[in-house]
Enzyme design. Structure first.
Site, PDB file in Angstrom:
ATOM      1  CB  SER A 978     -39.641 -24.830  43.915  1.00 39.17           C
ATOM      2  OG  SER A 978     -40.194 -25.744  44.856  1.00 39.17           O
ATOM      3  CE  LYS A1021     -42.814 -22.986  46.556  1.00 31.23           C
ATOM      4  NZ  LYS A1021     -41.925 -23.054  45.370  1.00 31.23           N
TER       5      LYS A1021
END
Length: 1096
Positions: A978, A1021
């Site tokens: 990511s 996140k």
């Protein structure tokens, strides 16, 4: 020819020879009376027809050599001086009968036959033997002939003086005068010397105790190795170690000698230590072949010679009687007699000690039969006298029959003061009495226990027989079989199982209870009848009830609750929930296990949990074979036995951490148990009959899906349990964690309040994990600290111990009960100043429960953000962003997902330096993130002209420079794809020398052609970005639905989400407003579908 003048030794031999003749005649005169006396002593012993001379003889030495006429012996010089036979002298002096001394047959033969005649002849004595021979020539005849009365028996008297003798070391315990002792002699030299002593009629030796009780020797090599005080002992008889008679030709065989000690002696000198063989013997003068008479000395005549022969000549200092012992490698010592000091037998102290010794003897005789026999023998020997007349013998007897310490017994032997000897003997005897009493007590205890057990056994057997006759109780095996039949009748066993049950029951009926196979069969039937065949609990598929239960136990988790309700709705319509295996996956502490408990409570099913984390033995899943010792069925069979129903909810915890070892693969064994198509007939190795597990609801938990085998994962329905956001954690702390912690700390009714603002600080700076387990630990710590402060401030006056527990606790019957105290050891070097009293060996125990103490209503405690640090310490997390101001070129902000289930804002730093075009990565990066960095750098190199880094499309780039990428917090491992967009943005910022706004964070995987791919963990996140104050998040367009549906609006407030599909969109948004972005409008055009969606 003149004759030689005799030497002084010759004169001495002549003198001794005349003494021999005189003693022989005197022995003949008393032989008849001695024989009758000895015959009275020996009783039925046959009379000995051989005459034993009790004389003192010596070798005669004349001018010509001659052999000894008889074996020399020391005699009682005092009796000889008076001209009385030694036996008669001792009898007249002591007024007591002497003990008979046994003589060997060889000695008797030698005495009868007499020694051989000397080769040079011997002078015959006169008929009366009153004066020595005056003849100057050697006698022609041998020793005088024995008297005609050959059947007379003479008594052998013990010499009072025996200055030199064989020393025999004794091991383990000393000898005492008057008490026989058998010793084994194995040294060949000592054995030969003893045999020679018995032949010569000198069976006397000295016995001395070895100082080292672990050594055993027949010779003394060092005078310090033995105690100096021993006993003068007489060898009464000898036997070979094989049990036969002693023979002369037995050279190497040992013998057993029976010793009778007579008196105490002390070693004065070690003449010979037995290490070497030396010869010490009397050498007669040698005569030449031709005898020549020397000329007479002037002034001398035959008369002078006769007078000189009649003068007494001093005897040679060499002990002639033991000279033959020097031929053997034995120990020879010089000794002196030890005489007890005078005492008064009527002394009160002496009589008191003797009375106590006699009393102790009586006590020991009642406890020890061996002592009783020895005391009886001693009493028989002392029947003619009063025991109080000889206290020294009583002390020796007390020491001789006891088993005391060796040194104590030696002290008794060395004591010459009778009072001291009696006192030491009494001490030894007292210890013997204590030992006998302890032995008797142990014997009585053992006998009583054995008698009690035997009595109980007989009574139980009689009771069994009575009950059996009355029909009150059947045999044990019959009762067991009846129990199995009753169990099976209450169960709905399938037909195959019923058939196996009948076979095993029939086998048990024909087996003996003591047989090993009977025990195996019995255990199998126990398990077979304890499986709940056909038994199930009544299920509850009410949706409203399930919603109530789930909301009571958990807050949030809407997706998980909806899936569970769907599951229940299907079960309500179908009537069953067979064939469903649910797997909850999520970070630690989010409530996966507690959700399983809530489902069981909502369905009204029995609950059983077992963990397979670290499991390496397939027998835990499939069971053991019955042939193994201690075999058991599998965990699922044990679960069915425990819950008692065939439709429980079984929670298999930590299924992602199952191991694999030498005992098989448990993960593969789970396939049969969790597969709906196979578990209808699950075959356990122990049960060996099919068991239907289709009605069991299996719920598994895992932290990750990566380690679960694909075939096993395919059989489970996965439900992801994500972490909680801050608002959810606050509500959970207020509704669940806070009240539980307050009650656990004993502050349920106390006015102690945890401010909600303090909970927010805990969540933000102490507990950022996705779960609430760490938050629960901190809240528990706060309330424990509050309880400690209250008790410490108010003291014992407000919270007395007597109010919680009485001073004299009692058990359930109302009686005081104590147990042995088991205190922890205290270091002696540490001085304790505690006021707690030391334990006296016992401690009170009770069954009463301790009463809780109430906090006074006047106590008020508030935990606010200002004093929170006093309860939980300094914050763990200090800042959320490393760069609050615009960072230098080459730095971008990424979003990561940590292993504990929380998200983090992670800056990415890139720089270049002269080199060869290499890429260096640091910060504990994994393999996937390294590949993402390589992909990003390759894309930048391939688009260097489009990005404005090079002036020509064909220009070389980074051929002479290296690139270094670092991600801070190097101790934390980082892995995953990511960070691709953030890495690429950092490279572009570095090479274009353009800064990136720190309020922009990005996440997403990139491909080599510039596509942005979806990632996971967006909820965590975004929560981390929200906490760090990020204004804009660049996310993959494929994750738009997840963000809009799964992320709470409270978290998305104030954040603008830009969904991107290509790298071009990422660069245009990240460098918006910069000069370089204007050029990219032509070289890096945006797709038509690029949009941005701000969240309100």
């Amino acid at each position: 020819m003149n004759r030689l003048r005799p030497s002084p030794s010759t004169l001495a031999s002549i003198k001794n020879f005349t003494t021999v003749s005189k003693c022989r005649r005197r022995a003949e005169a008393t032989s008849l009376s001695d024989r009758s006396l000895l015959g009275h002593n020996i009783g039925t012993r046959p009379s000995i027809n051989r005459r034993r001379l009790f004389t003192s003889t010596s070798s005669t030495g004349f001018v010509r050599p001659s052999k000894p006429v008889h074996h020399p012996r020391w005699i009682n010089s005092k009796g000889n001086a008076r001209g009385v036979a030694p036996g008669s002298q001792n009898k007249a002096k002591d007024g007591k009968e002497e003990r008979e001394v046994e003589l060997s047959e060889n000695s008797e033969d030698e005495s009868t036959n007499g020694p051989p005649a000397s080769s040079s002849g011997a002078s015959s004595g006169s008929s009366d033997g009153d004066s020595p021979s005056s003849s100057s020539s050697p006698p022609a005849d041998g020793p005088p002939s024995p008297p005609q009365s050959s059947s007379a028996i003479t008594r052998q008297a013990v010499p009072e003086v025996y200055p030199q003798l064989l020393a025999l070391p004794i091991a383990r315990r000393p000898l005492f005068p008057g008490f026989y002792k058998a010793v084994v002699i194995r040294n060949p030299a000592v054995v030969a010397a003893v045999k020679e002593m018995m032949k010569r009629g000198q069976p006397y030796l000295g016995a001395f105790l070895l100082k080292d009780e672990h050594t055993d020797s027949d010779v003394i090599t060092d005078i310090n190795s033995v105690h100096p005080v021993g006993v003068f002992a007489q060898i009464t008889s000898v036997f070979s170690t094989s049990g036969g008679a002693v023979k002369d030709d037995d050279k190497d065989e040992g013998l057993t000698a029976v010793l009778y000690p007579h008196r105490r002696i002390r070693i004065t000198d070690l003449v010979k230590n037995g290490s070497v063989t030396s010869t010490a013997q009397v050498e007669p003068a040698q005569e030449p072949e031709d005898l020549v008479t020397p000329p007479p000395t002037p002034g001398s005549s035959q008369e002078n010679l006769s007078e000189e022969l009649q003068k007494p000549t001093p005897i040679s200092p060499l002990p002639l009687q033991t000279a033959f012992l020097h031929d053997y490698a034995i120990s020879i010592v010089n000794v002196q007699n030890m005489v007890s000091q005078p005492y008064n037998k009527d002394d009160q102290y002496v009589r008191a000690i003797m009375s106590e010794i006699v009393s102790v003897f009586k006590d020991i005789a009642q406890l020890n039969p061996l002592f009783r026999d020895q005391i009886t023998n001693f009493s028989i020997n002392q029947v003619a006298m009063n025991v109080f007349d000889e206290p020294d013998k009583l002390a020796d007897f007390a020491a001789a029959v006891s088993t005391g310490e060796v040194q104590e017994l030696q002290d008794v032997l060395e004591s010459l003061v009778v009072e001291d000897r009696l006192r030491k003997a009494l001490l030894v005897l007292k210890k013997e009495l204590i030992n006998a009493q302890l032995q008797s007590k142990i014997s009585r205890d053992v006998d009583s226990k054995i008698a009690k057990r035997q009595r109980e056994y007989y009574l139980m057997e009689q009771l069994k027989g009575i009950k059996k006759e009355l029909g009150m109780e059947s045999d044990g095996k019959d009762k067991l079989i009846e129990k199995f039949k009753e169990r099976a009748a209450s169960l709905k066993m399938p037909e195959p199982v019923r058939k196996v049950f009948d076979e095993e029951l029939n086998k048990l009926m024909h087996l003996e209870p003591a047989a090993s196979e009977a025990n195996v069969t019995r255990n199998y039937l126990e398990w077979l009848t304890q499986i709940p065949w056909g038994q199930h609990s009544k299920e509850n598929y009410s949706i409203s009830h399930a919603i109530k239960v789930l909301d009571e136990d958990h807050y949030g988790l809407k997706d998980v609750k909806d899936r569970i309700l769907e599951f229940l709705a299907v079960g309500k319509l179908r009537g069953t929930v067979e064939g469903k295996i649910i797997c909850f996956v999520g970070p630690p502490g989010v409530g996966k296990t507690s959700i399983g408990k809530s489902i069981a409570r909502a369905l009204n099913r029995q609950f059983f949990r077992f963990s397979v984390g670290g499991l390496t033995d397939v027998a835990e899943i499939k069971g053991h074979r019955r042939t193994y010792v201690g075999a058991l069925p599998s965990k699922i069979i044990q679960a069915l036995k425990r819950v008692g129903t065939e439709n429980p909810l079984v929670l298999i915890d930590e299924v992602d951490k199952i191991g694999r070892g030498i005992n098989g693969d448990p993960a593969s064994a789970l396939l049969e148990m969790l597969d709906p198509e196979q578990n209808t007939a699950f075959l356990d190795h122990y049960m060996d009959v099919p068991v239907d597990l289709s009605r069991v609801l299996f719920v598994c938990t895992a932290n990750t899906l990566d380690t679960i085998p694909a075939p096993l994962l395919d059989r489970m329905e996965v439900l992801e349990v994500s972490g909680y956001v801050s608002e959810e954690k606050s509500v959970i702390a207020e509704k669940y964690l806070g009240p539980q912690a307050k009650e656990a700390a004993g502050l349920k009714n106390a006015d102690v309040l945890l401010d909600p603002a303090s909970v927010d600080l805990l969540i933000k700076y102490y507990c950022r994990e996705s779960g609430v387990r760490n938050l629960k630990k901190h809240i528990d710590k706060i309330y424990r600290k509050a309880a400690f402060n209250i008790v410490q401030d108010l003291g014992e006056d407000v919270f007395p111990e007597s109010a919680a527990m009485p001073d004299q606790p009692k058990d359930a019957q109302g009686q005081a009960k104590t147990v042995d105290a088991q205190d922890a050891p205290v270091d002696a070097s540490v001085k304790s100043e505690s006021s707690v009293p030391k334990s006296d060996g016992e401690r009170l125990v009770t069954t009463e429960q301790r009463k809780p103490l109430d906090v006074p209503a006047s106590v008020h405690v508030r935990i606010t953000p200002d004093n929170l640090k006093q309860y939980v310490g300094p914050p763990v997390y200090h800042q959320d962003r490393m760069y609050s101001t615009p960072p230098p070129a080459g730095v971008s902000t990424g979003l990561g997902y940590l292993g504990n289930g929380s998200g983090a804002v992670m800056p990415i730093e890139a720089t270049s330096m002269p080199g060869k075009g290499g890429l260096q990565l640091t910060g504990k990066l994994g393999e996937v993130i390294r590949e993402s960095a390589q992909i990003g750098l390759s894309w930048v190199k391939s688009h260097a002209y489009d990005l404005g880094i090079t002036t020509e499309p064909s220009a070389q780039f980074l051929t002479d420079r290296d690139v270094h990428v670092h991600m801070p917090e190097g101790s934390i491992g980082k892995e995953g794809p990511s960070a691709g967009t953030a890495l690429l943005s950092a490279f572009v910022s570095l090479f274009t020398k353009t800064k990136i706004n720190p309020d922009i964070a990005m996440t997403g995987e990139i491909s080599l052609v510039g596509q942005v791919l979806p990632v996971g963990g967006l909820k965590e996140k975004i929560l981390a970005a929200h906490r760090a104050g990020i204004k804009t998040i660049l996310a993959p367009a494929a994750n738009r639905a997840d963000i809009e549906e799964k992320v709470p609006e409270s978290v998305k407030t104030g954040i603008r989400f830009v969904y991107v599909e290509t790298v071009n969109e990422v660069l245009h948004e990240a460098f918006k407003g910069e000069p370089v972005a204007e050029r990219w409008k032509d070289t890096l055009p945006l797709p038509v579908s690029a949009t941005s969606t701000p969240s309100s």
